[in-house]
Design a protein around this motif. Structure first.
Motif, mmCIF file in Angstrom:
data_model
loop_
_atom_site.group_PDB
_atom_site.id
_atom_site.type_symbol
_atom_site.label_atom_id
_atom_site.label_comp_id
_atom_site.label_asym_id
_atom_site.label_seq_id
_atom_site.Cartn_x
_atom_site.Cartn_y
_atom_site.Cartn_z
ATOM 1 N N ARG A 28 -31.225 -23.964 19.211
ATOM 2 C CA ARG A 28 -29.970 -24.177 18.568
ATOM 3 C C ARG A 28 -29.956 -24.007 17.264
ATOM 4 O O ARG A 28 -28.824 -24.069 16.676
ATOM 5 N N SER A 29 -30.873 -23.608 16.749
ATOM 6 C CA SER A 29 -31.115 -23.588 15.050
ATOM 7 C C SER A 29 -30.956 -22.037 14.493
ATOM 8 O O SER A 29 -30.736 -21.827 13.375
ATOM 9 N N LEU A 30 -31.266 -20.977 15.535
ATOM 10 C CA LEU A 30 -31.423 -19.777 15.233
ATOM 11 C C LEU A 30 -30.153 -19.279 14.544
ATOM 12 O O LEU A 30 -30.072 -18.551 13.599
ATOM 13 N N GLY A 31 -28.799 -19.609 14.710
ATOM 14 C CA GLY A 31 -27.606 -19.274 14.351
ATOM 15 C C GLY A 31 -27.790 -19.296 12.908
ATOM 16 O O GLY A 31 -26.650 -18.600 12.069
ATOM 17 N N ASP A 32 -28.456 -20.214 12.298
ATOM 18 C CA ASP A 32 -28.393 -20.750 10.791
ATOM 19 C C ASP A 32 -28.950 -19.379 10.086
ATOM 20 O O ASP A 32 -28.648 -19.119 8.832
ATOM 21 N N ILE A 33 -29.891 -18.717 10.933
ATOM 22 C CA ILE A 33 -30.500 -17.452 10.398
ATOM 23 C C ILE A 33 -29.700 -16.291 10.328
ATOM 24 O O ILE A 33 -29.159 -15.724 9.675
ATOM 25 N N HIS A 34 -29.201 -15.974 11.649
ATOM 26 C CA HIS A 34 -28.249 -14.787 12.087
ATOM 27 C C HIS A 34 -27.583 -15.337 13.418
ATOM 28 O O HIS A 34 -28.436 -15.695 14.488
ATOM 29 N N PRO A 35 -26.438 -15.315 13.541
ATOM 30 C CA PRO A 35 -25.694 -15.787 14.769
ATOM 31 C C PRO A 35 -26.256 -14.880 16.077
ATOM 32 O O PRO A 35 -25.979 -15.280 17.198
ATOM 33 N N ARG A 36 -26.653 -13.742 15.706
ATOM 34 C CA ARG A 36 -26.947 -12.678 16.846
ATOM 35 C C ARG A 36 -28.599 -12.722 17.045
ATOM 36 O O ARG A 36 -29.212 -12.121 17.769
ATOM 37 N N SER A 72 -41.350 -2.565 18.376
ATOM 38 C CA SER A 72 -40.484 -1.394 17.846
ATOM 39 C C SER A 72 -39.113 -1.986 18.032
ATOM 40 O O SER A 72 -38.158 -1.950 17.454
ATOM 41 N N ARG A 73 -38.850 -2.500 19.344
ATOM 42 C CA ARG A 73 -37.515 -3.058 19.753
ATOM 43 C C ARG A 73 -36.959 -4.134 19.053
ATOM 44 O O ARG A 73 -35.690 -3.977 18.370
ATOM 45 N N ALA A 74 -37.941 -5.134 18.644
ATOM 46 C CA ALA A 74 -37.665 -6.261 17.860
ATOM 47 C C ALA A 74 -37.379 -5.809 16.404
ATOM 48 O O ALA A 74 -36.441 -6.466 15.779
ATOM 49 N N ILE A 75 -38.023 -5.002 15.947
ATOM 50 C CA ILE A 75 -37.842 -4.242 14.632
ATOM 51 C C ILE A 75 -36.459 -3.611 14.418
ATOM 52 O O ILE A 75 -35.808 -4.001 13.329
ATOM 53 N N ALA A 76 -36.284 -2.707 15.145
ATOM 54 C CA ALA A 76 -34.827 -2.307 15.382
ATOM 55 C C ALA A 76 -33.729 -3.308 15.324
ATOM 56 O O ALA A 76 -32.774 -3.105 14.613
ATOM 57 N N SER A 77 -34.059 -4.299 15.968
ATOM 58 C CA SER A 77 -32.756 -5.328 16.325
ATOM 59 C C SER A 77 -32.818 -6.174 14.910
ATOM 60 O O SER A 77 -31.434 -6.160 14.273
ATOM 61 N N MET A 78 -33.832 -6.469 14.083
ATOM 62 C CA MET A 78 -33.747 -7.042 12.846
ATOM 63 C C MET A 78 -33.258 -6.320 11.851
ATOM 64 O O MET A 78 -32.540 -6.757 10.998
ATOM 65 N N GLU A 79 -33.422 -4.858 11.943
ATOM 66 C CA GLU A 79 -33.096 -4.027 11.170
ATOM 67 C C GLU A 79 -31.535 -3.935 11.105
ATOM 68 O O GLU A 79 -30.551 -4.026 10.257
ATOM 69 N N LYS A 80 -31.023 -3.821 12.318
ATOM 70 C CA LYS A 80 -29.609 -3.701 12.599
ATOM 71 C C LYS A 80 -28.913 -4.962 12.165
ATOM 72 O O LYS A 80 -27.702 -4.769 11.863
ATOM 73 N N LEU A 81 -29.562 -6.038 12.161
ATOM 74 C CA LEU A 81 -28.857 -7.137 11.791
ATOM 75 C C LEU A 81 -28.946 -7.586 10.201
ATOM 76 O O LEU A 81 -28.428 -8.342 9.839
ATOM 77 N N GLY A 82 -29.684 -6.594 9.800
ATOM 78 C CA GLY A 82 -29.825 -6.883 8.278
ATOM 79 C C GLY A 82 -30.858 -7.665 7.900
ATOM 80 O O GLY A 82 -30.654 -8.382 6.643
#
Length: 149
Positions: A28-36, A72-82
């Motif tokens: 419920r709190s993750l959206g405060d970090i990033h909505p996706r 690697s997939r998680a890292i790519a996702s975090m990079e994409k989210l900035g």
């Protein structure tokens, strides 16, 4: 210690029940970090935030006990989210380290402050001795589990 746990106390069940509640609150709190940001990726983000000088993707995979492709997939996702950046590894010019961006570090720190406040509220009717005993016992359990689980 005996191999039997007290019949009236199901430690595994209670730990699982607590972890589920913590995970639910986290979701419920993750959206405060990033909505996706999803929970699985969040665990990788925490590992990066906890390595202020940077960490290699392979180190994260090993630390979290996952395959390198999962990391690697998680890292790519975090990079994409900035949320994270790659910086040159000062010890190996061919490699890069992953670091959380300053605004990400701030948001994760705020998430942790809020989590700490929730925990303080849950323990507000415990004595200082009960809190200290619980903290020592949980540390001991985690230390023993680190190599066994």
């Amino acid at each position: 210690m005996t191999s039997e746990l007290p019949a009236d106390l199901d430690v595994d069940y209670e730990l699982t029940r607590f972890v589920r509640r913590v995970r639910g609150r986290s979701l419920r709190s993750l959206g405060d970090i990033h909505p996706r940001l999803d929970y699985g990726t969040f665990t990788f983000l925490l590992a990066i935030c906890d390595a202020p000088d940077g960490i290699r993707g392979s180190e994260i995979a090993e630390e979290l006990g996952v395959h390198k492709s999962t990391a690697s997939r998680a890292i790519a996702s975090m990079e994409k989210l900035g949320l994270i950046s790659r910086v040159p590894d000062p010890d190996d010019g061919r490699a890069h380290l992953l670091v959380a961006r300053p605004e990400t570090q701030e948001k994760v720190a705020e998430y942790r402050r809020k989590s700490h406040q929730v925990l303080i509220g849950l323990l507000d009717d415990w004595t200082p001795e009960e809190v200290a005993t619980f903290a020592r016992s949980l540390t001991r359990l985690n230390d023993r589990a680190e190599g066994a689980l």
